[in-house]
Write an enzyme that holds these catalytic residues in place. Structure first.
Site, PDB file in Angstrom:
ATOM      1  N   ASP A   1       0.805  -1.219   0.000  1.00 47.46           N
ATOM      2  CA  ASP A   1       0.000   0.000   0.000  1.00 47.46           C
ATOM      3  C   ASP A   1       0.838   1.269   0.000  1.00 47.46           C
ATOM      4  O   ASP A   1       2.053   1.237   0.213  1.00 47.46           O
ATOM      5  CB  ASP A   1      -0.961  -0.007   1.208  1.00 47.46           C
ATOM      6  CG  ASP A   1      -0.318  -0.542   2.486  1.00 47.46           C
ATOM      7  OD1 ASP A   1       0.925  -0.529   2.577  1.00 47.46           O
ATOM      8  OD2 ASP A   1      -1.051  -0.962   3.393  1.00 47.46           O
TER       9      ASP A   1
ATOM     10  N   ASP B   1      -7.838  -2.594  13.993  1.00 51.89           N
ATOM     11  CA  ASP B   1      -9.213  -2.945  13.593  1.00 51.89           C
ATOM     12  C   ASP B   1      -9.246  -4.206  12.731  1.00 51.89           C
ATOM     13  O   ASP B   1     -10.267  -4.531  12.138  1.00 51.89           O
ATOM     14  CB  ASP B   1      -9.861  -1.773  12.849  1.00 51.89           C
ATOM     15  CG  ASP B   1      -9.090  -1.370  11.587  1.00 51.89           C
ATOM     16  OD1 ASP B   1      -8.058  -2.006  11.285  1.00 51.89           O
ATOM     17  OD2 ASP B   1      -9.517  -0.418  10.905  1.00 51.89           O
TER      18      ASP B   1
ATOM     19  N   HIS C   1      -7.354  -4.700  10.015  1.00 51.62           N
ATOM     20  CA  HIS C   1      -7.036  -4.496   8.592  1.00 51.62           C
ATOM     21  C   HIS C   1      -5.730  -5.179   8.224  1.00 51.62           C
ATOM     22  O   HIS C   1      -4.833  -5.342   9.059  1.00 51.62           O
ATOM     23  CB  HIS C   1      -7.036  -3.004   8.212  1.00 51.62           C
ATOM     24  CG  HIS C   1      -5.910  -2.188   8.765  1.00 51.62           C
ATOM     25  ND1 HIS C   1      -6.096  -1.015   9.467  1.00 51.62           N
ATOM     26  CD2 HIS C   1      -4.557  -2.346   8.711  1.00 51.62           C
ATOM     27  CE1 HIS C   1      -4.929  -0.502   9.796  1.00 51.62           C
ATOM     28  NE2 HIS C   1      -3.977  -1.291   9.353  1.00 51.62           N
TER      29      HIS C   1
ATOM     30  N   GLU D   1      -9.758  -2.061   5.064  1.00 49.57           N
ATOM     31  CA  GLU D   1     -10.407  -1.699   6.319  1.00 49.57           C
ATOM     32  C   GLU D   1     -11.707  -2.492   6.507  1.00 49.57           C
ATOM     33  O   GLU D   1     -12.273  -3.000   5.530  1.00 49.57           O
ATOM     34  CB  GLU D   1     -10.735  -0.198   6.308  1.00 49.57           C
ATOM     35  CG  GLU D   1      -9.508   0.721   6.231  1.00 49.57           C
ATOM     36  CD  GLU D   1      -8.768   0.851   7.559  1.00 49.57           C
ATOM     37  OE1 GLU D   1      -8.870  -0.052   8.413  1.00 49.57           O
ATOM     38  OE2 GLU D   1      -8.069   1.860   7.740  1.00 49.57           O
TER      39      GLU D   1
HETATM   40  C1  F6R Z   1       1.418  -1.493   6.134  1.00 48.62           C
HETATM   41  C2  F6R Z   1       0.130  -2.131   6.237  1.00 48.62           C
HETATM   42  C3  F6R Z   1      -0.685  -2.114   7.478  1.00 48.62           C
HETATM   43  C4  F6R Z   1       0.116  -2.389   8.755  1.00 48.62           C
HETATM   44  C5  F6R Z   1      -0.783  -2.321   9.975  1.00 48.62           C
HETATM   45  C6  F6R Z   1      -0.017  -2.549  11.253  1.00 48.62           C
HETATM   46  O1  F6R Z   1       1.958  -1.658   4.845  1.00 48.62           O
HETATM   47  O2  F6R Z   1      -0.307  -2.633   5.259  1.00 48.62           O
HETATM   48  O3  F6R Z   1      -1.707  -3.076   7.365  1.00 48.62           O
HETATM   49  O4  F6R Z   1       0.710  -3.646   8.654  1.00 48.62           O
HETATM   50  O5  F6R Z   1      -1.400  -1.068  10.023  1.00 48.62           O
HETATM   51  O6  F6R Z   1       0.878  -1.503  11.430  1.00 48.62           O
HETATM   52  P1  F6R Z   1       1.957  -1.526  12.614  1.00 48.62           P
HETATM   53  O7  F6R Z   1       2.889  -2.633  12.293  1.00 48.62           O
HETATM   54  O8  F6R Z   1       2.624  -0.178  12.519  1.00 48.62           O
HETATM   55  O9  F6R Z   1       1.204  -1.737  13.865  1.00 48.62           O
END
Ligand code: F6R
Length: 235
Positions: free
Chosen positions: A67, A136, A138, A143
């Site tokens: 992403d 959440d 994701h 989401e």
């Molecule tokens: C990042 C991504 C997100 C993160 C998620 C957890 O490329 O796709 O899904 O993996 O938001 O983020 P952290 O590791 O910062 O808690």
């Protein structure tokens, strides 16, 4: 689903890096699906160490990231392209023209998303997809929603995601409201999936995703339908 618990983030990161390194050694021209955020930083540190000290080579790998924030150019320090260059690509022998991150400043996001999926398909999907999990549930920036979205798409970030990611920006107001994300089709199309998560705050959502109902309200729950998922968790 293969679930392993580690005492420390460092141990978890070493184990994750070993799984990715084994993949690269078995198939030097493999396609690595990569993630950003805080969870994989230790994994990238360990991969960089393995490159330096053990000769692990990324020269023939291709990478496809999950992403990118809408509106951030790759030169922006909070962009995911910048993150990848900093944490991994500049530290190993990766060919930058073999690394793909959605273009957050593409004038036509729908065309950018379609081109991203076409590229992923032409590569035959990822051999291994590294994931984190959001508070959440994701994965990528898929989401919670009424339906799972298969294709790469432009998404409105959930308020909890904006809040969680505000720590990387000066304030929550500076966090982009949208992102381009690989869809569930691209993620589920990977041959193997490796999810890393750490900290007590992630435990409940991880447990729900692994053992609860499969629902687009908790996108990571779809991973229950993938045949080769490894989840590494550290307390
Ligand atoms: C990042 C991504 C997100 C993160 C998620 C957890 O490329 O796709 O899904 O993996 O938001 O983020 P952290 O590791 O910062 O808690």
């Amino acid at each position: 689903m293969n679930y392993q618990v580690f005492e420390t983030y460092a141990e978890m990161s070493k184990a994750a890096a070993k799984i990715i390194a084994d993949e690269i050694r078995a198939k030097p021209d493999c396609v690595l699906g990569l993630a950003t955020g805080s969870s994989p930083i230790g994994t990238y540190d360990e991969l960089a160490r393995m490159h330096r000290e053990e000769g692990l080579s990324f020269a023939r790998c291709t990478t496809v990231n999950l992403d990118e924030y809408r509106g951030l150019a790759g030169t922006h320090p909070q962009s995911y392209r910048y993150f990848m260059n900093e944490h991994l690509f500049s530290r190993v022998d990766m060919r930058l023209d073999h690394t793909f991150v959605p273009n957050g400043t593409a004038p036509d996001p729908a065309a950018e998303c379609a081109a991203y999926d076409a590229r992923l398909e032409s590569l035959g999907g990822s051999d291994i997809q590294l994931l984190g999990i959001g508070p959440d549930g994701h994965i990528g920036f898929n989401e919670p929603a009424d339906v799972f979205t298969k294709a790469t798409h432009l998404v409105d970030l959930a308020p909890s995601t904006i809040e969680a990611n505000a720590r990387f920006f000066d304030s929550a107001a500076d966090v982009p409201r949208q992102a381009l994300t690989m869809g569930m089709g691209g993620i589920m199309g990977a041959k193997k999936i490796l999810l890393v998560a750490s900290g007590a705050a992630k435990k409940a959502v991880l447990d729900a995703a692994m053992t609860g109902p499969i629902t687009p309200r908790l996108p990571a729950s779809l991973l229950q339908l993938h045949k080769d998922v490894t989840v590494l968790y550290s307390t």
